[in-house]
Design an enzyme around this catalytic site. Sequence first.
Site, PDB file in Angstrom:
ATOM      1  N   GLY A  96       0.774  -1.226   0.000  1.00  0.00           N
ATOM      2  CA  GLY A  96       0.000   0.000   0.000  1.00  0.00           C
ATOM      3  C   GLY A  96       0.811   1.283   0.000  1.00  0.00           C
ATOM      4  O   GLY A  96       0.316   2.325   0.416  1.00  0.00           O
ATOM      5  N   ASN A 115       1.605   2.906  -2.630  1.00  0.00           N
ATOM      6  CA  ASN A 115       0.935   3.789  -3.594  1.00  0.00           C
ATOM      7  C   ASN A 115      -0.346   4.375  -2.997  1.00  0.00           C
ATOM      8  O   ASN A 115      -0.702   5.520  -3.279  1.00  0.00           O
ATOM      9  CB  ASN A 115       0.660   3.056  -4.904  1.00  0.00           C
ATOM     10  CG  ASN A 115       1.893   3.010  -5.785  1.00  0.00           C
ATOM     11  OD1 ASN A 115       2.293   4.020  -6.354  1.00  0.00           O
ATOM     12  ND2 ASN A 115       2.528   1.851  -5.870  1.00  0.00           N
ATOM     13  N   LEU A 117      -3.309  -6.986  -7.295  1.00  0.00           N
ATOM     14  CA  LEU A 117      -2.778  -8.124  -8.059  1.00  0.00           C
ATOM     15  C   LEU A 117      -3.875  -9.073  -8.522  1.00  0.00           C
ATOM     16  O   LEU A 117      -3.845 -10.268  -8.222  1.00  0.00           O
ATOM     17  CB  LEU A 117      -1.753  -8.877  -7.208  1.00  0.00           C
ATOM     18  CG  LEU A 117      -0.530  -8.075  -6.781  1.00  0.00           C
ATOM     19  CD1 LEU A 117       0.406  -8.925  -5.938  1.00  0.00           C
ATOM     20  CD2 LEU A 117       0.210  -7.521  -7.998  1.00  0.00           C
ATOM     21  N   ASN A 175      -4.553   2.169 -13.574  1.00  0.00           N
ATOM     22  CA  ASN A 175      -3.610   1.246 -12.942  1.00  0.00           C
ATOM     23  C   ASN A 175      -2.200   1.831 -13.014  1.00  0.00           C
ATOM     24  O   ASN A 175      -1.856   2.516 -13.981  1.00  0.00           O
ATOM     25  CB  ASN A 175      -3.633  -0.103 -13.675  1.00  0.00           C
ATOM     26  CG  ASN A 175      -2.664  -1.106 -13.075  1.00  0.00           C
ATOM     27  OD1 ASN A 175      -2.618  -1.307 -11.865  1.00  0.00           O
ATOM     28  ND2 ASN A 175      -1.871  -1.738 -13.923  1.00  0.00           N
ATOM     29  N   HIS A 194       1.738   0.744 -13.283  1.00  0.00           N
ATOM     30  CA  HIS A 194       2.591  -0.396 -13.635  1.00  0.00           C
ATOM     31  C   HIS A 194       4.053   0.044 -13.529  1.00  0.00           C
ATOM     32  O   HIS A 194       4.410   1.111 -14.038  1.00  0.00           O
ATOM     33  CB  HIS A 194       2.277  -0.870 -15.056  1.00  0.00           C
ATOM     34  CG  HIS A 194       3.044  -2.095 -15.434  1.00  0.00           C
ATOM     35  ND1 HIS A 194       2.685  -3.346 -15.009  1.00  0.00           N
ATOM     36  CD2 HIS A 194       4.172  -2.237 -16.158  1.00  0.00           C
ATOM     37  CE1 HIS A 194       3.566  -4.224 -15.454  1.00  0.00           C
ATOM     38  NE2 HIS A 194       4.470  -3.585 -16.169  1.00  0.00           N
TER      39      HIS A 194
HETATM   40  C1  GRF Z   1       3.861  -1.278  -7.291  1.00  0.00           C
HETATM   41  O1  GRF Z   1       5.138  -1.515  -7.797  1.00  0.00           O
HETATM   42  C2  GRF Z   1       2.894  -1.052  -8.421  1.00  0.00           C
HETATM   43  O2  GRF Z   1       3.460  -0.437  -9.525  1.00  0.00           O
HETATM   44  C3  GRF Z   1       2.497  -2.450  -8.774  1.00  0.00           C
HETATM   45  O3  GRF Z   1       2.432  -3.135  -7.536  1.00  0.00           O
HETATM   46  C4  GRF Z   1       3.283  -2.501  -6.598  1.00  0.00           C
HETATM   47  C5  GRF Z   1       2.437  -2.172  -5.409  1.00  0.00           C
HETATM   48  O4  GRF Z   1       3.144  -1.655  -4.308  1.00  0.00           O
HETATM   49  N1  GRF Z   1       1.292  -2.451  -9.561  1.00  0.00           N
HETATM   50  P1  GRF Z   1       2.356  -1.001  -3.100  1.00  0.00           P
HETATM   51  O5  GRF Z   1       1.372  -2.029  -2.563  1.00  0.00           O
HETATM   52  O6  GRF Z   1       1.668   0.245  -3.560  1.00  0.00           O
HETATM   53  O7  GRF Z   1       3.407  -0.710  -2.064  1.00  0.00           O
END
Ligand code: GRF
Length: 203
Positions: free
Chosen positions: A14, A16, A93, A110, A112
């Site tokens: 989390g 992000n 995921l 999303n 990536h």
């Molecule tokens: C990130 O690298 C994002 O780009 C990918 O999954 C990862 C998630 O990390 N889709 P977090 O859960 O936000 O720490």
Amino acid sequence: MAVVPIAALVSGGGTNLQALIDSQEAGILRSGKIALVVSNNSRAPALERAAKYHIPAVVAEQKNFDSPEGFDRALLETLEEYRIQLVVLAGFLAVLGQPVLQAYPDRIINIHPALLPAFGGKGFYGLKVHQAALDRGVKITGATVHYVDENIDGGKIILQKAVEVREGDTPEILQKRVMEQAEWQLLPAAAELVCRKIAGFEG
Ligand code: GRF
């Protein structure tokens, strides 16, 4: 103009999600508000972040549903219950099914961790993306925020940011640099852009 209710879908750490929360507090993300966190993993640390900021959180794990359709239906009902207008996949995921995609055209984005269309598609998630970039020997990688459609990592690109690959990088080191230098700025910026569109500020 009313702010756009956003749902952040998460599966793991989390960071992000944290970036979205921080940018909201800093006034960078201001045309939308994180109104809901949905996790498909009951043990995701992202859920603790939601609790800390008093953001409503719902756990919906695929294993508790009879079919992918059942999961999609439950997810859609939750999104509708919270009147969500933008869905942000922030480290989610799982692949969303047609009912959700159809209910939210150009309303799902999303992040990536590569410069799409490189190192994207089925099987490219988490550290695998960075391992593939290192194996190929690219000197520049980065992050991409894109609209989500039925093609995995294939929707129209909204924002991208490049990050340099350095001698001696491991997938873990590269992942951290891509997050710090690209992902955590890019996702809130893209969310703000799309919220402004939804709210009718721009074309
Ligand atoms: C990130 O690298 C994002 O780009 C990918 O999954 C990862 C998630 O990390 N889709 P977090 O859960 O936000 O720490």
